[in-house]
Design an enzyme around this catalytic site. Structure first.
Site, PDB file in Angstrom:
ATOM      1  N   SER A  36       0.825  -1.205   0.000  1.00  0.00           N
ATOM      2  CA  SER A  36       0.000   0.000   0.000  1.00  0.00           C
ATOM      3  C   SER A  36       0.863   1.261   0.000  1.00  0.00           C
ATOM      4  O   SER A  36       1.863   1.322   0.726  1.00  0.00           O
ATOM      5  CB  SER A  36      -0.862   0.063   1.262  1.00  0.00           C
ATOM      6  N   ILE A  92      -7.481   5.886   0.306  1.00  0.00           N
ATOM      7  CA  ILE A  92      -8.593   4.940   0.218  1.00  0.00           C
ATOM      8  C   ILE A  92      -9.337   5.131  -1.100  1.00  0.00           C
ATOM      9  O   ILE A  92      -9.640   6.266  -1.471  1.00  0.00           O
ATOM     10  CB  ILE A  92      -9.590   5.219   1.365  1.00  0.00           C
ATOM     11  N   ASP A 150     -14.381   2.068   8.888  1.00  0.00           N
ATOM     12  CA  ASP A 150     -15.019   1.849   7.589  1.00  0.00           C
ATOM     13  C   ASP A 150     -15.647   3.192   7.233  1.00  0.00           C
ATOM     14  O   ASP A 150     -16.593   3.632   7.898  1.00  0.00           O
ATOM     15  CB  ASP A 150     -16.073   0.754   7.715  1.00  0.00           C
ATOM     16  N   ALA A 171     -13.834   0.883  -6.324  1.00  0.00           N
ATOM     17  CA  ALA A 171     -14.894   0.793  -7.323  1.00  0.00           C
ATOM     18  C   ALA A 171     -15.134  -0.684  -7.577  1.00  0.00           C
ATOM     19  O   ALA A 171     -14.240  -1.505  -7.369  1.00  0.00           O
ATOM     20  CB  ALA A 171     -14.475   1.480  -8.618  1.00  0.00           C
ATOM     21  N   LYS A 187     -11.967  10.402  -8.601  1.00  0.00           N
ATOM     22  CA  LYS A 187     -10.757  11.175  -8.269  1.00  0.00           C
ATOM     23  C   LYS A 187     -10.943  12.650  -8.634  1.00  0.00           C
ATOM     24  O   LYS A 187     -10.398  13.529  -7.960  1.00  0.00           O
ATOM     25  CB  LYS A 187      -9.523  10.598  -8.970  1.00  0.00           C
ATOM     26  N   SER A 234      -4.129  -3.033  -5.249  1.00  0.00           N
ATOM     27  CA  SER A 234      -5.303  -2.641  -6.039  1.00  0.00           C
ATOM     28  C   SER A 234      -4.941  -2.401  -7.500  1.00  0.00           C
ATOM     29  O   SER A 234      -5.808  -2.424  -8.367  1.00  0.00           O
ATOM     30  CB  SER A 234      -6.047  -1.451  -5.425  1.00  0.00           C
ATOM     31  N   TYR A 292      -9.810   3.297 -16.354  1.00  0.00           N
ATOM     32  CA  TYR A 292      -9.901   3.956 -15.030  1.00  0.00           C
ATOM     33  C   TYR A 292     -11.338   4.403 -14.753  1.00  0.00           C
ATOM     34  O   TYR A 292     -11.802   4.412 -13.614  1.00  0.00           O
ATOM     35  CB  TYR A 292      -8.896   5.103 -14.911  1.00  0.00           C
TER      36      TYR A 292
HETATM   37  C1  IMJ Z   1      -6.974   1.221 -11.845  1.00  0.00           C
HETATM   38  C2  IMJ Z   1      -7.830   0.865 -12.878  1.00  0.00           C
HETATM   39  C3  IMJ Z   1      -7.522   1.085 -14.200  1.00  0.00           C
HETATM   40  C4  IMJ Z   1      -6.341   1.695 -14.537  1.00  0.00           C
HETATM   41  C5  IMJ Z   1      -5.471   2.047 -13.526  1.00  0.00           C
HETATM   42  C6  IMJ Z   1      -5.776   1.807 -12.164  1.00  0.00           C
HETATM   43  N1  IMJ Z   1      -4.238   2.659 -13.549  1.00  0.00           N
HETATM   44  C7  IMJ Z   1      -3.772   2.811 -12.282  1.00  0.00           C
HETATM   45  C8  IMJ Z   1      -4.703   2.279 -11.385  1.00  0.00           C
HETATM   46  C9  IMJ Z   1      -3.560   3.058 -14.775  1.00  0.00           C
HETATM   47  C10 IMJ Z   1      -2.477   3.470 -11.932  1.00  0.00           C
HETATM   48  C11 IMJ Z   1      -4.572   2.205  -9.880  1.00  0.00           C
HETATM   49  N2  IMJ Z   1      -5.240   3.374  -9.243  1.00  0.00           N
HETATM   50  C12 IMJ Z   1      -4.629   4.675  -9.430  1.00  0.00           C
HETATM   51  C13 IMJ Z   1      -6.400   3.272  -8.483  1.00  0.00           C
HETATM   52  O1  IMJ Z   1      -6.882   4.294  -8.032  1.00  0.00           O
HETATM   53  C14 IMJ Z   1      -7.039   1.983  -8.253  1.00  0.00           C
HETATM   54  C15 IMJ Z   1      -8.275   1.918  -7.696  1.00  0.00           C
HETATM   55  C16 IMJ Z   1      -9.068   0.717  -7.559  1.00  0.00           C
HETATM   56  C17 IMJ Z   1      -8.615  -0.558  -7.886  1.00  0.00           C
HETATM   57  C18 IMJ Z   1      -9.476  -1.658  -7.711  1.00  0.00           C
HETATM   58  C19 IMJ Z   1      -9.072  -3.044  -8.097  1.00  0.00           C
HETATM   59  C20 IMJ Z   1      -9.876  -4.111  -7.393  1.00  0.00           C
HETATM   60  C21 IMJ Z   1     -11.303  -3.733  -7.165  1.00  0.00           C
HETATM   61  N3  IMJ Z   1     -11.655  -2.438  -7.051  1.00  0.00           N
HETATM   62  C22 IMJ Z   1     -10.775  -1.419  -7.227  1.00  0.00           C
HETATM   63  N4  IMJ Z   1     -11.175  -0.155  -6.925  1.00  0.00           N
HETATM   64  C23 IMJ Z   1     -10.342   0.874  -7.081  1.00  0.00           C
HETATM   65  O2  IMJ Z   1     -12.150  -4.630  -7.046  1.00  0.00           O
END
Ligand code: IMJ
Length: 254
Positions: A20, A91, A65, A94, A161, A194, A154
């Protein structure tokens, strides 16, 4: 050299495992002399976070939580005896399917969930913690480039975000008169748990490393050191800002 966070207490939300970003931030804060308070989400995470807290020498581990008003109220209550100088919000969530389906297919429920956990939580945490924050306190939230640019897959997280960054600005405006600074760090892609869940994440990392001005990926320790700066007195003039710690990738237009 004196330590940058000596005598400060930091509340860090989002330590889930050793990968993390929040964990790297906690390590850097401990190195700089901060007392650490960590939170975990749900009983399932409790033991993991308690183990990491022991490694870090954290002072306290508290349940939080962010979707439960009751837990936020209890967090505020547990903190009432002491003071908090710095808060780190790391935190996001999705539904996995919403990170793969076309964005236009995002359901009302999936959209609301991403907003609640990833953006509204900053408002809720700020409200819960502000009363116990010292003058010269700081709140730092983790964001990503997908807030303002379209990044494949994303999707609903990008919209969340964007809301997080906007909420950061409104909070900076309202809490500034009390001496509390609020900022975001927009980190380049890092292989956290994640991110591991994301299909083809390695090719995303390669893409960035090939094009970013520094020609490499972002290390968690680089994000952590920027968080130290923002939480320290060195950051005293900085609020309402998105600080990119991304090897410069965001400046490239092509
Ligand atoms: C996440 C998804 C798609 C593209 C992504 C990411 N890229 C990056 C991330 C290019 C860098 C990681 N990121 C910045 C995140 O904020 C991830 C958030 C996230 C990831 C998951 C995976 C598992 C799940 N739910 C999630 N929710 C948020 O079930």
């Amino acid at each position: 050299m004196s330590r940058l966070l000596e005598g400060k207490t930091a509340l860090i939300l989002g330590v889930a495992n050793q990968w993390s970003l929040a964990y790297a931030i906690a390590q850097a804060f401990a190195r700089e002399g901060a007392g650490l308070l960590l939170t975990y989400q749900g009983e399932r995470q409790r033991q993991t976070v308690e183990g990491l807290a022991a490694e870090l020498g954290a002072r306290q581990v508290l349940p939080c939580d962010v979707t439960e008003d009751e837990e936020l109220a209890q967090l505020a209550e547990s903190l009432r005896a002491g003071r908090v100088d710095a808060v780190v919000h790391s935190i996001a969530f999705a539904n996995r399917e919403d990170l793969y389906k076309p964005f236009v297919e995002t359901s009302r429920a999936g959209y609301a969930l991403a907003q609640e956990v990833s953006a509204y939580s900053l408002v809720a945490v700020a409200r819960a913690v502000a009363p116990v924050m010292t003058e010269a306190g700081s709140i730092t939230a983790l964001s990503y480039l997908g807030a303002t640019r379209v990044v494949p897959n994303y999707n609903v997280m990008g919209v969340a975000k964007a809301a997080l960054e906007s909420a950061m600005r409104y909070l900076a405006s309202e809490l500034g008169p009390r001496g509390i600074r609020v900022n975001c760090i927009s980190a380049g892609p890092v292989k956290t748990a994640s991110a591991r869940a994301i299909r083809d994440f390695s090719s995303i990392l390669d893409h960035v490393a090939e094009r970013a001005p520094l020609r490499r990926n972002t290390e968690p320790a680089e994000v952590a050191d920027a968080a130290v700066f923002l939480a320290s007195d060195l950051g005293r003039g900085v609020t309402g800002n998105v600080l990119f710690v991304d090897s410069g990738f965001q400046v490239m237009g092509f």
